[in-house]
Design an enzyme around this catalytic site. Structure first.
Site, PDB file in Angstrom:
ATOM      1  N   GLY A   1       0.835  -1.211   0.000  1.00 29.25           N
ATOM      2  CA  GLY A   1       0.000   0.000   0.000  1.00 29.25           C
ATOM      3  C   GLY A   1       0.864   1.252   0.000  1.00 29.25           C
ATOM      4  O   GLY A   1       0.446   2.310   0.471  1.00 29.25           O
TER       5      GLY A   1
ATOM      6  N   LEU B   1      -2.354   7.036   0.668  1.00 29.34           N
ATOM      7  CA  LEU B   1      -2.238   8.176   1.590  1.00 29.34           C
ATOM      8  C   LEU B   1      -1.143   7.965   2.639  1.00 29.34           C
ATOM      9  O   LEU B   1      -0.251   8.805   2.818  1.00 29.34           O
ATOM     10  CB  LEU B   1      -3.607   8.364   2.272  1.00 29.34           C
ATOM     11  CG  LEU B   1      -3.707   9.246   3.503  1.00 29.34           C
ATOM     12  CD1 LEU B   1      -3.407  10.693   3.161  1.00 29.34           C
ATOM     13  CD2 LEU B   1      -5.108   9.137   4.121  1.00 29.34           C
TER      14      LEU B   1
ATOM     15  N   GLY C   1       1.114   5.408   2.746  1.00 31.91           N
ATOM     16  CA  GLY C   1       2.366   4.982   2.111  1.00 31.91           C
ATOM     17  C   GLY C   1       3.188   6.177   1.639  1.00 31.91           C
ATOM     18  O   GLY C   1       4.405   6.245   1.852  1.00 31.91           O
TER      19      GLY C   1
ATOM     20  N   TYR D   1     -15.410  -4.622   6.144  1.00 40.15           N
ATOM     21  CA  TYR D   1     -14.076  -4.074   6.412  1.00 40.15           C
ATOM     22  C   TYR D   1     -13.652  -4.402   7.845  1.00 40.15           C
ATOM     23  O   TYR D   1     -12.525  -4.828   8.093  1.00 40.15           O
ATOM     24  CB  TYR D   1     -14.156  -2.564   6.205  1.00 40.15           C
ATOM     25  CG  TYR D   1     -12.916  -1.758   6.486  1.00 40.15           C
ATOM     26  CD1 TYR D   1     -11.892  -1.662   5.538  1.00 40.15           C
ATOM     27  CD2 TYR D   1     -12.784  -1.025   7.665  1.00 40.15           C
ATOM     28  CE1 TYR D   1     -10.770  -0.873   5.778  1.00 40.15           C
ATOM     29  CE2 TYR D   1     -11.669  -0.233   7.909  1.00 40.15           C
ATOM     30  CZ  TYR D   1     -10.662  -0.160   6.955  1.00 40.15           C
ATOM     31  OH  TYR D   1      -9.561   0.634   7.195  1.00 40.15           O
TER      32      TYR D   1
ATOM     33  N   CYS E   1      -6.738   6.378  14.106  1.00 36.33           N
ATOM     34  CA  CYS E   1      -8.068   6.993  13.955  1.00 36.33           C
ATOM     35  C   CYS E   1      -8.175   7.456  12.490  1.00 36.33           C
ATOM     36  O   CYS E   1      -7.390   7.017  11.652  1.00 36.33           O
ATOM     37  CB  CYS E   1      -8.225   8.150  14.947  1.00 36.33           C
ATOM     38  SG  CYS E   1      -6.950   9.411  14.798  1.00 36.33           S
TER      39      CYS E   1
HETATM   40  P1  NDP Z   1      -5.303   4.306   0.267  1.00 31.11           P
HETATM   41  O1  NDP Z   1      -6.618   3.962  -0.294  1.00 31.11           O
HETATM   42  O2  NDP Z   1      -4.791   5.689   0.121  1.00 31.11           O
HETATM   43  O3  NDP Z   1      -4.215   3.327  -0.311  1.00 31.11           O
HETATM   44  C1  NDP Z   1      -4.463   1.966  -0.392  1.00 31.11           C
HETATM   45  C2  NDP Z   1      -3.201   1.293  -0.836  1.00 31.11           C
HETATM   46  O4  NDP Z   1      -3.464  -0.102  -0.923  1.00 31.11           O
HETATM   47  C3  NDP Z   1      -2.719   1.772  -2.201  1.00 31.11           C
HETATM   48  O5  NDP Z   1      -1.309   1.826  -2.197  1.00 31.11           O
HETATM   49  C4  NDP Z   1      -3.208   0.664  -3.115  1.00 31.11           C
HETATM   50  O6  NDP Z   1      -2.384   0.495  -4.260  1.00 31.11           O
HETATM   51  C5  NDP Z   1      -3.046  -0.544  -2.203  1.00 31.11           C
HETATM   52  N1  NDP Z   1      -3.895  -1.647  -2.612  1.00 31.11           N
HETATM   53  C6  NDP Z   1      -5.252  -1.710  -2.635  1.00 31.11           C
HETATM   54  N2  NDP Z   1      -5.665  -2.889  -3.123  1.00 31.11           N
HETATM   55  C7  NDP Z   1      -4.536  -3.594  -3.411  1.00 31.11           C
HETATM   56  C8  NDP Z   1      -4.292  -4.870  -3.947  1.00 31.11           C
HETATM   57  N3  NDP Z   1      -5.293  -5.701  -4.299  1.00 31.11           N
HETATM   58  N4  NDP Z   1      -3.001  -5.258  -4.126  1.00 31.11           N
HETATM   59  C9  NDP Z   1      -1.982  -4.437  -3.791  1.00 31.11           C
HETATM   60  N5  NDP Z   1      -2.143  -3.226  -3.262  1.00 31.11           N
HETATM   61  C10 NDP Z   1      -3.412  -2.805  -3.079  1.00 31.11           C
HETATM   62  O7  NDP Z   1      -5.344   3.868   1.800  1.00 31.11           O
HETATM   63  P2  NDP Z   1      -4.728   4.576   3.077  1.00 31.11           P
HETATM   64  O8  NDP Z   1      -3.320   4.950   2.818  1.00 31.11           O
HETATM   65  O9  NDP Z   1      -5.712   5.571   3.533  1.00 31.11           O
HETATM   66  O10 NDP Z   1      -4.787   3.385   4.140  1.00 31.11           O
HETATM   67  C11 NDP Z   1      -3.621   2.684   4.571  1.00 31.11           C
HETATM   68  C12 NDP Z   1      -4.027   1.718   5.669  1.00 31.11           C
HETATM   69  O11 NDP Z   1      -4.551   2.456   6.770  1.00 31.11           O
HETATM   70  C13 NDP Z   1      -5.110   0.732   5.257  1.00 31.11           C
HETATM   71  O12 NDP Z   1      -4.792  -0.534   5.771  1.00 31.11           O
HETATM   72  C14 NDP Z   1      -6.371   1.280   5.896  1.00 31.11           C
HETATM   73  O13 NDP Z   1      -7.280   0.259   6.172  1.00 31.11           O
HETATM   74  C15 NDP Z   1      -5.815   1.915   7.156  1.00 31.11           C
HETATM   75  N6  NDP Z   1      -6.610   3.010   7.698  1.00 31.11           N
HETATM   76  C16 NDP Z   1      -6.959   4.087   6.916  1.00 31.11           C
HETATM   77  C17 NDP Z   1      -7.684   5.122   7.465  1.00 31.11           C
HETATM   78  C18 NDP Z   1      -8.033   6.351   6.682  1.00 31.11           C
HETATM   79  O14 NDP Z   1      -8.706   7.247   7.260  1.00 31.11           O
HETATM   80  N7  NDP Z   1      -7.611   6.489   5.430  1.00 31.11           N
HETATM   81  C19 NDP Z   1      -8.110   5.083   8.886  1.00 31.11           C
HETATM   82  C20 NDP Z   1      -7.609   3.959   9.623  1.00 31.11           C
HETATM   83  C21 NDP Z   1      -6.904   2.960   9.036  1.00 31.11           C
HETATM   84  P3  NDP Z   1      -2.591   1.364  -5.639  1.00 31.11           P
HETATM   85  O15 NDP Z   1      -2.948   2.758  -5.230  1.00 31.11           O
HETATM   86  O16 NDP Z   1      -1.238   1.274  -6.285  1.00 31.11           O
HETATM   87  O17 NDP Z   1      -3.698   0.705  -6.375  1.00 31.11           O
END
Ligand code: NDP
Length: 321
Positions: free
Chosen positions: A8, A12, A14, A136, A164
């Site tokens: 990931g 956001l 990453g 989820y 959060c």
């Molecule tokens: P984003 O949606 O911004 O990013 C998701 C990432 O996961 C991207 O890099 C995407 O890759 C990758 N991804 C999704 N599906 C696949 C797949 N099938 N194979 C490989 N890579 C995949 O998420 P966030 O950065 O917001 O979230 C990061 C973590 O934090 C997650 O685990 C989320 O559950 C957790 N979280 C997020 C919150 C929030 O408010 N955003 C709150 C609390 C926890 P690509 O873009 O290259 O497709």
């Protein structure tokens, strides 16, 4: 030498990790940020190939199907299945390929719907999650179950953090999937741009729901610093909440006000109570974090919103929208 694979890595969180690591990359760590183009982690063979290629010793596992309230409500099955597959593939492959540490990401929104507040790390499994995002939530809760099982059977130190709500540069602004902050940033930007003949003071920005629900928001760059600290210093299988303090909780209406201020928006804010509110609150205690890092200073909310809005405006063409 530590070789850290971030799944990931293009999202956001990453991108925030990448930015922090660029500033302070120690000589004994190599980082690789993988997106879905590097490997579709719902696919076991692709996951194994990525790990075989990168040979990580440590993993920060962020990859997930992620979305806001409305996206979750309509897609519980996909959220459940995709996240179960991704998590099982990543954890099992990390184990098979000998990774010594994995830090995965849960979320405060997976806690029981009916609970006492503030929620803490011991309460993850104490009752059903809010019906809006049960797919989820159950997939995320099973990461914690699986971490304990790898520890019990193989002594693995696979842990998890519980952030959060997160916001910051590189957020996902797509209306159909976005969380509340990027969703509002995108909508307010559109509102300001459209109908240039209408004076801005006559434009009305709609806040979805009553505006009353309370949320804690962590700035992605702060979260990235904390996750790096967890990777290097937090040696426990038990999850740890990474959240701002309880006193920093804000209402959804206050979020809209902060975004309006950052845009210097001159119009009105109106709440549309016909839209869902989701959980009224999910106040989380960061006491465990504070016991270990008492002096960590979170970025002030309004400052972080200003930086996020500026990033969105400066990077409008590349932003996910
Ligand atoms: P984003 O949606 O911004 O990013 C998701 C990432 O996961 C991207 O890099 C995407 O890759 C990758 N991804 C999704 N599906 C696949 C797949 N099938 N194979 C490989 N890579 C995949 O998420 P966030 O950065 O917001 O979230 C990061 C973590 O934090 C997650 O685990 C989320 O559950 C957790 N979280 C997020 C919150 C929030 O408010 N955003 C709150 C609390 C926890 P690509 O873009 O290259 O497709």
């Amino acid at each position: 030498m530590k070789k850290v694979l971030v799944t990931g890595g293009t999202g956001l969180v990453g991108k925030a990790l990448e930015a922090v690591i660029k500033e302070q990359a120690p000589a004994d760590e190599q980082w690789y940020f993988a997106g879905s183009k590097d490997a579709d982690l719902t696919n076991l063979a692709a996951t194994q190939a990525l790990f075989a290629q990168e040979k990580p010793t440590h993993v920060i596992h962020l990859a997930a199907m992620v979305g806001g309230l409305f996206h979750n409500m309509n897609n519980n099955l996909d959220f459940l299945r995709n996240n179960l597959l991704i998590n099982d593939n990543v954890l099992q492959t990390a184990h098979e390929q000998g990774c010594t540490k994995v830090v995965s990401c849960l979320s405060t929104c997976i806690f029981p719907d009916k609970t006492s507040y503030p929620i803490d790390e011991t309460m993850v499994h104490n009752g059903p999650p809010h019906p809006s995002n049960y797919g989820y939530s159950y997939a995320k809760r099973l990461i914690d179950v699986q971490n304990h099982a790898y520890h019990d059977k193989y002594g693995r130190l696979y842990s998890s953090v519980i952030p959060c709500n997160i916001f910051g540069p590189h957020d996902n602004y797509k209306p159909e999937v976005s969380h509340v902050i990027p969703g509002m940033i995108n909508r307010m930007h559109q509102l300001i741009k459209e109908n240039p003949d209408v004076p801005e003071s006559e434009k009305v920005f709609t806040v979805f729901g009553s505006g009353k629900p309370l949320r804690q928001f962590v700035y992605s760059l702060d979260l990235a610093e904390l996750m790096i600290w967890v990777l290097r210093n937090y040696d426990s299988v038990e999850p740890i909440i990474l959240s701002v303090d309880e006193a920093q909780e804000v209402t959804i209406y206050e979020v809209a006000q902060a975004i309006a201020k950052a845009f210097n928006f001159k119009g009105k804010l109106v709440c549309d109570t016909s839209k869902a509110d989701g959980q009224y609150k999910k106040t989380a205690s960061n006491a465990k974090l504070r016991s270990l890092l008492p002096d960590y200073a979170f970025t002030d909310f309004e400052t972080a919103i200003e930086t996020s809005v500026k990033w969105y405006k400066d990077n409008y063409d590349q932003a996910r929208k």
